[in-house]
Design a protein around this motif. Structure first.
Motif, mmCIF file in Angstrom:
data_model
loop_
_atom_site.group_PDB
_atom_site.id
_atom_site.type_symbol
_atom_site.label_atom_id
_atom_site.label_comp_id
_atom_site.label_asym_id
_atom_site.label_seq_id
_atom_site.Cartn_x
_atom_site.Cartn_y
_atom_site.Cartn_z
ATOM 1 N N THR A 198 4.012 -1.548 -9.877
ATOM 2 C CA THR A 198 3.616 -0.979 -10.970
ATOM 3 C C THR A 198 3.175 -1.031 -11.887
ATOM 4 O O THR A 198 1.868 -0.652 -12.091
ATOM 5 N N LEU A 199 3.564 -1.849 -12.100
ATOM 6 C CA LEU A 199 2.535 -2.725 -13.466
ATOM 7 C C LEU A 199 0.733 -3.783 -12.285
ATOM 8 O O LEU A 199 0.231 -3.574 -13.416
ATOM 9 N N ASN A 200 1.257 -3.629 -11.882
ATOM 10 C CA ASN A 200 -0.048 -3.835 -11.004
ATOM 11 C C ASN A 200 -0.796 -3.310 -10.570
ATOM 12 O O ASN A 200 -1.834 -3.111 -10.796
ATOM 13 N N LEU A 201 -0.486 -1.514 -10.207
ATOM 14 C CA LEU A 201 -0.855 -0.721 -10.140
ATOM 15 C C LEU A 201 -1.881 -0.343 -11.284
ATOM 16 O O LEU A 201 -3.163 0.261 -10.799
ATOM 17 N N LEU A 202 -1.180 -0.156 -12.164
ATOM 18 C CA LEU A 202 -1.642 -0.422 -13.139
ATOM 19 C C LEU A 202 -2.853 -0.424 -14.152
ATOM 20 O O LEU A 202 -3.818 -0.501 -14.068
ATOM 21 N N PHE A 203 -3.003 -2.188 -13.459
ATOM 22 C CA PHE A 203 -3.711 -2.902 -13.950
ATOM 23 C C PHE A 203 -4.923 -2.638 -13.309
ATOM 24 O O PHE A 203 -6.197 -2.863 -13.885
ATOM 25 N N TRP A 204 -4.889 -2.512 -11.752
ATOM 26 C CA TRP A 204 -5.939 -1.888 -11.239
ATOM 27 C C TRP A 204 -6.461 -0.709 -10.858
ATOM 28 O O TRP A 204 -7.874 -1.219 -11.242
ATOM 29 N N ILE A 205 -5.814 -0.273 -12.143
ATOM 30 C CA ILE A 205 -6.638 1.297 -12.006
ATOM 31 C C ILE A 205 -7.465 1.528 -13.647
ATOM 32 O O ILE A 205 -8.688 1.887 -13.612
ATOM 33 N N LEU A 206 -6.791 0.453 -14.486
ATOM 34 C CA LEU A 206 -7.902 -0.108 -15.663
ATOM 35 C C LEU A 206 -8.744 -0.504 -15.787
ATOM 36 O O LEU A 206 -9.817 -0.181 -16.247
ATOM 37 N N ILE A 207 -8.404 -1.848 -14.816
ATOM 38 C CA ILE A 207 -10.480 -2.246 -13.818
ATOM 39 C C ILE A 207 -11.235 -1.539 -13.369
ATOM 40 O O ILE A 207 -12.190 -1.365 -13.754
ATOM 41 N N ILE A 208 -10.743 -0.441 -12.208
ATOM 42 C CA ILE A 208 -11.443 0.184 -11.734
ATOM 43 C C ILE A 208 -11.634 1.296 -12.699
ATOM 44 O O ILE A 208 -13.228 1.605 -12.524
ATOM 45 N N ARG A 209 -11.277 2.195 -13.335
ATOM 46 C CA ARG A 209 -11.713 2.711 -15.004
ATOM 47 C C ARG A 209 -12.471 2.362 -15.348
ATOM 48 O O ARG A 209 -13.886 3.112 -15.845
ATOM 49 N N LEU A 228 0.577 -1.325 0.200
ATOM 50 C CA LEU A 228 -0.589 0.029 0.316
ATOM 51 C C LEU A 228 0.883 1.851 -0.304
ATOM 52 O O LEU A 228 0.159 2.266 -0.804
ATOM 53 N N LEU A 229 1.842 1.116 0.801
ATOM 54 C CA LEU A 229 2.971 2.491 0.962
ATOM 55 C C LEU A 229 3.310 2.843 -0.341
ATOM 56 O O LEU A 229 3.803 3.862 -0.749
ATOM 57 N N LEU A 230 3.926 1.205 -1.080
ATOM 58 C CA LEU A 230 4.903 1.478 -2.420
ATOM 59 C C LEU A 230 3.923 1.673 -3.126
ATOM 60 O O LEU A 230 3.987 2.821 -4.195
ATOM 61 N N MET A 231 2.104 1.581 -3.146
ATOM 62 C CA MET A 231 1.380 2.011 -4.151
ATOM 63 C C MET A 231 1.091 3.653 -4.271
ATOM 64 O O MET A 231 1.636 4.455 -5.598
ATOM 65 N N ILE A 232 1.252 4.184 -3.079
ATOM 66 C CA ILE A 232 1.050 5.602 -2.840
ATOM 67 C C ILE A 232 2.085 6.295 -3.267
ATOM 68 O O ILE A 232 2.178 7.040 -4.243
ATOM 69 N N VAL A 233 2.877 6.503 -3.201
ATOM 70 C CA VAL A 233 4.303 6.279 -3.828
ATOM 71 C C VAL A 233 4.411 6.911 -4.748
ATOM 72 O O VAL A 233 5.086 7.353 -5.952
ATOM 73 N N ILE A 234 3.901 5.275 -6.018
ATOM 74 C CA ILE A 234 4.752 4.967 -6.980
ATOM 75 C C ILE A 234 3.068 6.272 -7.735
ATOM 76 O O ILE A 234 3.600 6.750 -9.163
ATOM 77 N N LEU A 235 1.770 6.266 -6.931
ATOM 78 C CA LEU A 235 1.132 7.304 -7.469
ATOM 79 C C LEU A 235 1.605 8.037 -7.576
ATOM 80 O O LEU A 235 1.252 8.791 -8.709
ATOM 81 N N ARG A 236 2.223 9.102 -6.743
ATOM 82 C CA ARG A 236 2.885 10.434 -6.583
ATOM 83 C C ARG A 236 3.821 10.861 -8.072
ATOM 84 O O ARG A 236 3.312 11.584 -8.330
ATOM 85 N N VAL A 237 4.249 9.467 -7.883
ATOM 86 C CA VAL A 237 5.503 9.505 -9.362
ATOM 87 C C VAL A 237 4.768 9.700 -10.538
ATOM 88 O O VAL A 237 4.524 10.701 -11.348
ATOM 89 N N TRP A 238 3.337 8.899 -10.244
ATOM 90 C CA TRP A 238 2.488 8.364 -11.365
ATOM 91 C C TRP A 238 1.821 9.794 -12.376
ATOM 92 O O TRP A 238 1.120 10.521 -13.236
ATOM 93 N N LEU A 239 1.517 10.598 -10.895
ATOM 94 C CA LEU A 239 0.168 11.916 -10.959
ATOM 95 C C LEU A 239 1.203 12.999 -11.503
ATOM 96 O O LEU A 239 0.606 13.784 -12.405
ATOM 97 N N GLN A 240 2.941 13.190 -10.876
ATOM 98 C CA GLN A 240 3.641 13.756 -11.631
ATOM 99 C C GLN A 240 3.885 13.868 -12.882
ATOM 100 O O GLN A 240 3.961 15.152 -14.340
ATOM 101 N N LEU A 241 3.814 12.752 -13.556
ATOM 102 C CA LEU A 241 4.695 12.474 -14.685
ATOM 103 C C LEU A 241 3.915 12.672 -15.951
ATOM 104 O O LEU A 241 3.130 13.075 -16.577
ATOM 105 N N ALA A 242 2.098 12.259 -15.541
ATOM 106 C CA ALA A 242 0.775 12.895 -16.102
ATOM 107 C C ALA A 242 0.253 13.739 -16.085
ATOM 108 O O ALA A 242 -0.845 13.916 -16.529
ATOM 109 N N ARG A 243 1.137 14.903 -15.457
ATOM 110 C CA ARG A 243 0.445 16.368 -15.277
ATOM 111 C C ARG A 243 -0.984 16.355 -14.841
ATOM 112 O O ARG A 243 -1.666 17.124 -14.640
ATOM 113 N N ALA A 244 -1.641 15.157 -13.642
ATOM 114 C CA ALA A 244 -2.460 15.052 -13.442
ATOM 115 C C ALA A 244 -3.513 16.494 -12.592
ATOM 116 O O ALA A 244 -2.379 16.835 -11.503
ATOM 117 N N ASP A 245 -4.140 16.592 -12.029
ATOM 118 C CA ASP A 245 -4.321 17.768 -11.407
ATOM 119 C C ASP A 245 -4.670 17.541 -9.847
ATOM 120 O O ASP A 245 -4.333 16.890 -9.114
#
Length: 179
Positions: free
Chosen positions: A105-116, A14-31
């Motif tokens: 990171t791949l696992n997080l991307l998988f679940w975000i795609l499923i949720i989306r 869970l901690l790793l997912m949150i940190v990876i999400l922070r990197v991903w949010l910055q790279l994607a320039r999310a709101d």
């Protein structure tokens, strides 16, 4: 022992997912002002801000946050080794830490795609989390849509990307198992 391993894995993942999400949010320039983005930023700031003073960013990549993700993965492996074996294998742990970050990171991307995909069936489109998930995944889905456009209102890009993620995950497992 299984219960302890489950708790350790869950907490670190869970901690790793949150940190990876922070990197991903910055790279994607999310709101940045989205409530979900604010949760991620406020949760990781205590660890990221001191690291940023020591490690500068490289272009759009926040190297301090990437290093934090790697350190969390290595800490997970060290704790698991201590619980299971009682000793630490230093070289293997530092190499495996990179694999843990990639696989998570791949696992997080998988679940975000499923949720989306699920949210696209049920949501009305005014959910702040759905907006962030759209901003995170759209740069990855857009190239797939250029190759396989939506057919009859059915967008197969999510399915293609999920299959690609699972393929890469299995490939990484096979490659690192062989070493």
């Amino acid at each position: 022992m299984q219960a302890m391993l489950f708790l350790i894995n869950t907490a670190f993942n869970l901690l790793l997912m949150i940190v990876i999400l922070r990197v991903w949010l910055q790279l994607a320039r999310a709101d940045f002002y989205n409530p979900f983005s604010q949760f991620i930023v406020k949760t990781t700031n205590p660890a990221v801000l001191p690291l940023r003073r020591l490690i500068p960013s490289i272009g759009k990549l926040d190297t301090a946050t990437v290093l934090l993700a790697y350190l969390v993965a290595v800490a997970k492996l060290i704790v698991l080794q201590l619980v299971l074996v009682g000793s630490i294998q230093i070289p293997a742990t530092f190499i495996s830490g990179l694999l843990v970050v990639i696989k998570e990171t791949l696992n997080l991307l998988f679940w975000i795609l499923i949720i989306r995909a699920l949210l696209s069936w049920f949501s009305q489109g005014n959910n702040p989390i759905e907006l962030v998930m759209h901003q995170l995944t759209e740069p990855l889905l857009r190239p797939v849509r250029r190759i396989i456009p939506p057919m009859g209102g059915l967008d197969l890009s999510v399915l293609v990307l999920i299959i690609a993620i699972q393929f890469i995950n299995l490939l990484l497992s096979d490659v690192f198992r062989g070493l």
